[in-house]
Design a protein around this motif. Sequence first.
Motif, short mmCIF file in Angstrom:
data_model
loop_
_atom_site.label_atom_id
_atom_site.label_comp_id
_atom_site.label_asym_id
_atom_site.label_seq_id
_atom_site.Cartn_x
_atom_site.Cartn_y
_atom_site.Cartn_z
N LEU A 193 0.90 -1.03 -0.03
CA LEU A 193 -0.09 0.01 0.00
C LEU A 193 0.81 1.18 0.06
O LEU A 193 0.24 2.48 -0.08
CB LEU A 193 -1.31 0.00 1.20
N ARG A 194 2.09 1.13 -0.09
CA ARG A 194 3.10 2.19 -0.26
C ARG A 194 2.72 3.14 -1.56
O ARG A 194 2.04 2.24 -2.49
CB ARG A 194 4.70 2.00 -0.19
N PRO A 195 3.10 4.26 -1.90
CA PRO A 195 3.01 4.69 -3.06
C PRO A 195 3.65 4.04 -4.30
O PRO A 195 4.75 3.24 -4.09
CB PRO A 195 3.50 6.17 -2.98
N HIS A 196 3.07 3.58 -5.42
CA HIS A 196 3.46 2.70 -6.32
C HIS A 196 3.26 1.46 -6.08
O HIS A 196 3.70 0.71 -7.02
CB HIS A 196 4.90 3.25 -6.66
N GLY A 197 2.90 0.96 -4.75
CA GLY A 197 2.85 -0.50 -4.51
C GLY A 197 1.84 -1.26 -5.58
O GLY A 197 2.39 -2.21 -6.26
N MET A 198 0.65 -1.08 -5.32
CA MET A 198 -0.45 -1.70 -6.19
C MET A 198 -0.33 -1.22 -7.73
O MET A 198 -0.21 -2.24 -8.57
CB MET A 198 -1.57 -1.35 -5.94
N SER A 199 0.08 -0.13 -8.08
CA SER A 199 0.14 0.05 -9.71
C SER A 199 1.32 -0.57 -10.18
O SER A 199 1.20 -0.88 -11.47
CB SER A 199 0.33 1.84 -9.85
N MET A 200 2.49 -0.86 -9.22
CA MET A 200 3.65 -1.64 -9.92
C MET A 200 3.02 -2.92 -10.40
O MET A 200 3.96 -3.49 -11.39
CB MET A 200 4.70 -1.45 -8.94
N LEU A 201 2.40 -3.59 -9.63
CA LEU A 201 1.89 -5.02 -10.05
C LEU A 201 1.25 -4.77 -11.18
O LEU A 201 1.31 -5.61 -12.16
CB LEU A 201 0.90 -5.60 -8.88
N VAL A 234 3.83 -4.58 -13.71
CA VAL A 234 4.56 -6.01 -14.33
C VAL A 234 3.61 -6.95 -15.33
O VAL A 234 3.94 -7.33 -16.28
CB VAL A 234 4.82 -6.57 -13.23
N LEU A 235 2.45 -6.93 -14.85
CA LEU A 235 1.45 -7.59 -15.65
C LEU A 235 1.19 -7.44 -16.92
O LEU A 235 0.91 -8.02 -17.79
CB LEU A 235 -0.05 -7.83 -14.50
N SER A 236 0.91 -5.92 -17.05
CA SER A 236 0.68 -5.46 -18.49
C SER A 236 1.93 -5.72 -19.54
O SER A 236 1.80 -5.75 -20.66
CB SER A 236 0.50 -3.85 -18.24
N GLU A 237 3.14 -5.97 -18.84
CA GLU A 237 4.34 -6.03 -19.65
C GLU A 237 4.52 -7.62 -20.07
O GLU A 237 5.48 -8.10 -20.55
CB GLU A 237 5.49 -5.53 -19.18
N ALA A 238 3.59 -8.41 -19.45
CA ALA A 238 3.83 -9.86 -19.42
C ALA A 238 4.17 -10.36 -20.82
O ALA A 238 4.84 -11.28 -20.91
CB ALA A 238 2.60 -10.78 -18.73
N GLN A 239 3.36 -9.91 -21.83
CA GLN A 239 3.70 -10.42 -23.22
C GLN A 239 4.83 -9.84 -23.86
O GLN A 239 5.65 -10.61 -24.43
CB GLN A 239 2.50 -10.26 -24.08
N LEU A 281 10.61 -9.46 -17.30
CA LEU A 281 10.12 -8.74 -16.29
C LEU A 281 9.38 -9.42 -15.22
O LEU A 281 9.55 -9.54 -13.91
CB LEU A 281 9.62 -7.22 -16.70
N LEU A 282 8.56 -9.72 -15.66
CA LEU A 282 7.40 -10.80 -14.82
C LEU A 282 8.28 -11.96 -14.07
O LEU A 282 7.93 -12.28 -12.98
CB LEU A 282 6.39 -11.22 -15.59
N GLU A 283 9.13 -12.45 -14.60
CA GLU A 283 9.81 -13.56 -13.96
C GLU A 283 10.79 -13.09 -13.03
O GLU A 283 10.95 -13.76 -12.04
CB GLU A 283 10.89 -14.34 -15.52
N LEU A 284 11.37 -12.02 -13.29
CA LEU A 284 12.52 -11.41 -12.15
C LEU A 284 11.58 -11.12 -11.00
O LEU A 284 12.09 -11.02 -9.76
CB LEU A 284 13.27 -10.24 -12.91
N PHE A 285 10.37 -10.34 -11.43
CA PHE A 285 9.42 -9.84 -10.22
C PHE A 285 9.09 -11.32 -9.35
O PHE A 285 9.05 -11.19 -8.10
CB PHE A 285 8.11 -9.13 -10.85
N ARG A 286 8.58 -12.20 -10.03
CA ARG A 286 8.43 -13.52 -9.44
C ARG A 286 9.45 -14.03 -8.46
O ARG A 286 9.37 -14.29 -7.32
CB ARG A 286 7.79 -14.75 -10.28
N LYS A 287 10.72 -14.04 -9.24
CA LYS A 287 11.88 -14.68 -8.39
C LYS A 287 12.47 -13.48 -7.25
O LYS A 287 12.67 -14.12 -6.14
CB LYS A 287 13.16 -14.58 -9.49
N ARG A 288 12.17 -12.38 -7.36
CA ARG A 288 12.70 -11.40 -6.29
C ARG A 288 11.67 -10.82 -5.41
O ARG A 288 12.15 -10.45 -4.15
CB ARG A 288 13.61 -10.34 -7.02
N VAL A 289 10.54 -11.00 -5.69
CA VAL A 289 9.63 -10.34 -5.01
C VAL A 289 8.49 -11.27 -4.39
O VAL A 289 8.25 -11.71 -3.23
CB VAL A 289 8.74 -9.29 -5.68
N VAL A 290 7.82 -12.02 -5.38
CA VAL A 290 6.76 -13.09 -4.95
C VAL A 290 7.19 -14.22 -4.21
O VAL A 290 6.74 -14.50 -3.22
CB VAL A 290 6.07 -13.39 -6.33
N LEU A 291 8.22 -14.91 -4.86
CA LEU A 291 8.70 -16.30 -4.25
C LEU A 291 9.35 -15.88 -2.81
O LEU A 291 8.98 -16.91 -2.00
CB LEU A 291 9.82 -16.98 -5.21
#
Length: 198
Positions: free
Chosen positions: A103-111, A114-119, A124-134
């Motif tokens: 909920l910090r500034p840019h937190g939700m919008s950044m998700l 990432v998803l809009s750039e998946a194709q 970018l999505l792979e790195l996000f998964r590796k470094r943030v989600v997992l």
Amino acid sequence: MPPSSTTHAHRRPGRPRRRGLDEAILAAALGEMGRVGYARMNLDAVARLAGTTKPSLYRRFPSKAALATAALESLRRQTARQLTGDVRDDLIAELTRFREGALRPHGMSMLGVVLSEAQATPELLELFRKRVVLPRRETLRRILRAGVASGQLRADADVETGITMLVGSLYAAHLAGRRPRGDWARRVVDAWLDANAG
């Protein structure tokens, strides 16, 4: 022949690393992604906003995707925390950290970025998964598995589904237009534990 003055000249030390520059670069990257998205994020603009140069930026982050995911990762609170062994307390503490970061500034919008750039930019999505989600999921997995091992959770508790439900409830509330309140972590943990306590 006297030795050349350059022979004994002391090499000047390199330029000292500017304190706070990494944080300034990451904040500038978040701001640019929030303003124009990942695809249109310009590294010259990021460097200018951070008060540095593009070569200095590249010395820290070898690619645009690496910079973007480092910026996204900065939204996740990194401070190591010793687990207490009390599954309820540990879950509430971890999910409180998650809520604060999301909920910090840019937190939700950044998700969304990432998803809009998946194709177009799957790395970018792979790195996000590796470094943030997992890493977040792994911390929650450790807490829940420890809870099963200690008897605080049922032996048949579905750990993976539990992780998804606990994290996913914050995104679901946000998408529904209901900003999760300060006691969100406690309420969602207690609701899940009611069905899975040992």
